[in-house]
Write an enzyme that holds these catalytic residues in place. Sequence first.
Site, PDB file in Angstrom:
ATOM      1  N   ASN A 106     -13.659 -11.439  -6.263  1.00 35.98           N
ATOM      2  CA  ASN A 106     -14.519 -11.495  -5.078  1.00 35.98           C
ATOM      3  C   ASN A 106     -13.934 -12.465  -4.072  1.00 35.98           C
ATOM      4  OD1 ASN A 106     -16.812 -11.137  -3.443  1.00 35.98           O
ATOM      5  ND2 ASN A 106     -17.942 -12.789  -4.468  1.00 35.98           N
ATOM      6  N   HIS A 108     -14.862 -15.025  -0.881  1.00 33.37           N
ATOM      7  CA  HIS A 108     -16.055 -15.756  -0.425  1.00 33.37           C
ATOM      8  C   HIS A 108     -15.679 -16.668   0.749  1.00 33.37           C
ATOM      9  CE1 HIS A 108     -20.022 -17.476  -0.683  1.00 33.37           C
ATOM     10  NE2 HIS A 108     -19.469 -18.676  -0.583  1.00 33.37           N
ATOM     11  N   SER A 135     -12.338 -18.665  -0.440  1.00 37.50           N
ATOM     12  CA  SER A 135     -11.987 -18.657  -1.863  1.00 37.50           C
ATOM     13  C   SER A 135     -11.875 -17.226  -2.367  1.00 37.50           C
ATOM     14  CB  SER A 135     -13.076 -19.354  -2.703  1.00 37.50           C
ATOM     15  OG  SER A 135     -13.364 -20.648  -2.217  1.00 37.50           O
ATOM     16  N   ASP A 144     -21.196 -16.489  -7.371  1.00 40.29           N
ATOM     17  CA  ASP A 144     -19.962 -17.120  -6.884  1.00 40.29           C
ATOM     18  C   ASP A 144     -19.539 -18.293  -7.770  1.00 40.29           C
ATOM     19  OD1 ASP A 144     -19.823 -15.342  -4.702  1.00 40.29           O
ATOM     20  OD2 ASP A 144     -21.242 -16.553  -3.578  1.00 40.29           O
TER      21      ASP A 144
HETATM   22  C1  GRF Z   1     -16.280 -11.742   4.320  1.00 43.39           C
HETATM   23  O1  GRF Z   1     -16.234 -13.021   4.875  1.00 43.39           O
HETATM   24  C2  GRF Z   1     -16.895 -11.778   2.972  1.00 43.39           C
HETATM   25  O2  GRF Z   1     -16.457 -12.773   2.157  1.00 43.39           O
HETATM   26  C3  GRF Z   1     -18.318 -11.970   3.390  1.00 43.39           C
HETATM   27  O3  GRF Z   1     -18.481 -11.012   4.399  1.00 43.39           O
HETATM   28  C4  GRF Z   1     -17.241 -10.850   5.062  1.00 43.39           C
HETATM   29  C5  GRF Z   1     -16.824  -9.412   4.990  1.00 43.39           C
HETATM   30  O4  GRF Z   1     -16.394  -8.961   6.200  1.00 43.39           O
HETATM   31  N1  GRF Z   1     -19.236 -11.901   2.319  1.00 43.39           N
HETATM   32  P1  GRF Z   1     -15.719  -7.539   6.307  1.00 43.39           P
HETATM   33  O5  GRF Z   1     -16.739  -6.502   5.858  1.00 43.39           O
HETATM   34  O6  GRF Z   1     -14.494  -7.534   5.437  1.00 43.39           O
HETATM   35  O7  GRF Z   1     -15.379  -7.375   7.749  1.00 43.39           O
END
Ligand code: GRF
Length: 199
Positions: A106, A108, A135, A144
């Site tokens: 994942n 984050h 991360s 997470d």
């Molecule tokens: C990323 O920052 C992810 O970690 C967070 O949402 C964003 C995703 O953006 N949870 P995208 O859909 O890849 O544009």
Amino acid sequence: MLTVAVLISGAGSNLRALLDAAADDDYPARIVVVGADREADGFAHAEAYGIPTILVPFREFETREEWGEELSAQLRVWQPDLVVLSGLMRLLPPGMVAAWAPRIINTHPAYLPEFPGAHGVRDALAAGAGQTGASVIVVDDGVDSGPILAQERVPVRPDDDAHTLHERIKPVERRLLIDVVRRIATGELDLAAASDSAR
Ligand code: GRF
């Protein structure tokens, strides 16, 4: 060649970056399917690359476990070596984590274990943090909380809002993700070992 499934909920900008990286003959991974829990705008990136998509709407299932079982069943058709959660705004049920672990990672938008959860960017701002980060982790049953595979700091500027800060974090997230997937594909990074050593 490492085969990868990517799960999204939104715009899929991180997915797009991984697709662009994987289009390079020298990159050792290929995305074989993109899945989502809702009609995600990011499906357009998969379609642009002719990659199949699977839609398993969370709201159509009575329980999280049932949703996860259907998503797992549809993913298995594509036999991915690795599942990447890239902006999937759902917690996976424990049964699904157990079925795929440690082959689920994942991204984050914070420097874990700081600011876990769905609002990592907003929470860093609310806390008045001078720096936050990005991360990439192995997914476990917590929020997470899995072993950290890569992370990098990103400064918070005094005039940042959640949008400007998130837009500064995302390129770092993308770079880390592309590098982690590459290192998993080459065997430089061993997810089972990373998970065992975190126990
Ligand atoms: C990323 O920052 C992810 O970690 C967070 O949402 C964003 C995703 O953006 N949870 P995208 O859909 O890849 O544009």
